[in-house]
Design a protein around this motif. Structure first.
Motif, mmCIF file in Angstrom:
data_model
loop_
_atom_site.group_PDB
_atom_site.id
_atom_site.type_symbol
_atom_site.label_atom_id
_atom_site.label_comp_id
_atom_site.label_asym_id
_atom_site.label_seq_id
_atom_site.Cartn_x
_atom_site.Cartn_y
_atom_site.Cartn_z
ATOM 1 N N ARG A 121 35.353 36.317 37.443
ATOM 2 C CA ARG A 121 35.685 36.682 36.066
ATOM 3 C C ARG A 121 36.448 37.992 36.112
ATOM 4 O O ARG A 121 35.968 38.987 36.646
ATOM 5 N N ASP A 160 37.465 39.880 33.452
ATOM 6 C CA ASP A 160 37.441 40.521 32.138
ATOM 7 C C ASP A 160 37.793 42.002 32.245
ATOM 8 O O ASP A 160 37.327 42.714 33.140
ATOM 9 N N ASN A 219 31.313 38.201 40.944
ATOM 10 C CA ASN A 219 32.548 38.361 41.703
ATOM 11 C C ASN A 219 32.392 38.676 43.189
ATOM 12 O O ASN A 219 33.377 38.598 43.931
ATOM 13 N N ARG A 259 43.957 30.340 31.076
ATOM 14 C CA ARG A 259 43.181 31.519 30.670
ATOM 15 C C ARG A 259 44.075 32.749 30.581
ATOM 16 O O ARG A 259 43.991 33.532 29.627
#
Length: 251
Positions: free
Chosen positions: A96, A98, A117, A195
């Protein structure tokens, strides 16, 4: 007719992929299936995962698994191996990316980023090692990220985890090498997945790619999948402890 390389050594190989339902992961699943491999992938996006399995006519199988749950991850691997069996190729892809401001990161957030991660890469590799050793070798492919070389802003926890993956890769390559298990780090540049288009693509994105990449075309998931096939196949039998960068020449 496809002009992609064919790797006969991947036929019937058992390939386990984390985060395989969408984006780069889905491309990995599709490309390994096309090589005749037996693929199991895990994810938490059940809808996308079942759509992918259906599109491949059932030639890949899916198991719901959150990589933060190490016991569930180990069980998913053991289930695919079967009694006294083994996995030939492990692709640690789940992640991810983010964005987060450094000043706002607390301990809980930091730990969660590591649990997604970085931590699963080690425990998945640990779980497949014994079976790979019994089978006479295997390939582990850990996905890093070009953000480490870029010194990217607003993602310190993600960058730290991805930097750790390369160190982990080097260490495991040494530990597992005597069993003919190869461990490499595959480093994507900015791959334009759905994404990325939804969250981060804007009017400056294409300009940045054109200016900063030597090859001024957006990277696609398939560009990474094709490199992963090479690292999984016998063709790369003496490639280990290395990082392979696929970024269009950004860095």
């Amino acid at each position: 007719m496809s002009r992609d390389a064919n790797y006969p050594s991947l036929t019937d190989k058992k390939v386990f992929i984390t985060g395989g339902a969408t984006g780069i992961g889905a491309s990995l699943v599709t490309h390994f299936v096309a090589q005749g491999a037996r693929v199991r992938f895990i994810d938490i996006d059940d809808t996308a995962a079942h759509e992918l399995v259906g599109s491949l006519s059932g030639r890949a199988t899916y198991a719901h698994c959150d990589v933060r749950d190490i016991a569930a991850l180990q069980e998913a691997i053991a289930s695919f191996e079967g009694p006294a069996g083994h996995i030939d190729v492990l692709v640690n892809n789940a992640a991810r990316d983010d964005r987060h401001a450094a000043d706002e990161v607390d301990v809980a957030y930091w730990e969660d980023r590591m649990q997604i991660n970085l931590r699963p890469h080690f425990f998945a590799a640990q779980a497949v090692r014994r079976g790979m050793a019994r089978a006479g070798g295997g390939s582990i492919i850990n996905f890093g990220s070009i953000v480490v070389q870029m010194a990217a802003a607003n993602m310190a926890a993600y960058v730290a985890a991805k930097a750790g993956i390369y160190g982990l890769t080097r260490a495991l390559a040494r530990d597992f090498g005597k069993d003919l298990i190869r461990v490499n780090c595959l480093i994507p540049g900015w791959v334009i997945t759905e994404r990325q288009r939804t969250l981060y693509w804007n009017e400056n994105s294409a300009r940045n790619i054109a200016e900063k990449q030597c090859i001024p075309e957006p990277l696609e998931p398939a560009d990474l999948a094709r490199m992963a096939l090479f690292l999984a196949a016998d063709d790369s039998r003496h490639c280990t402890a290395q990082k392979f960068i696929v970024d269009g020449g950004w860095e």
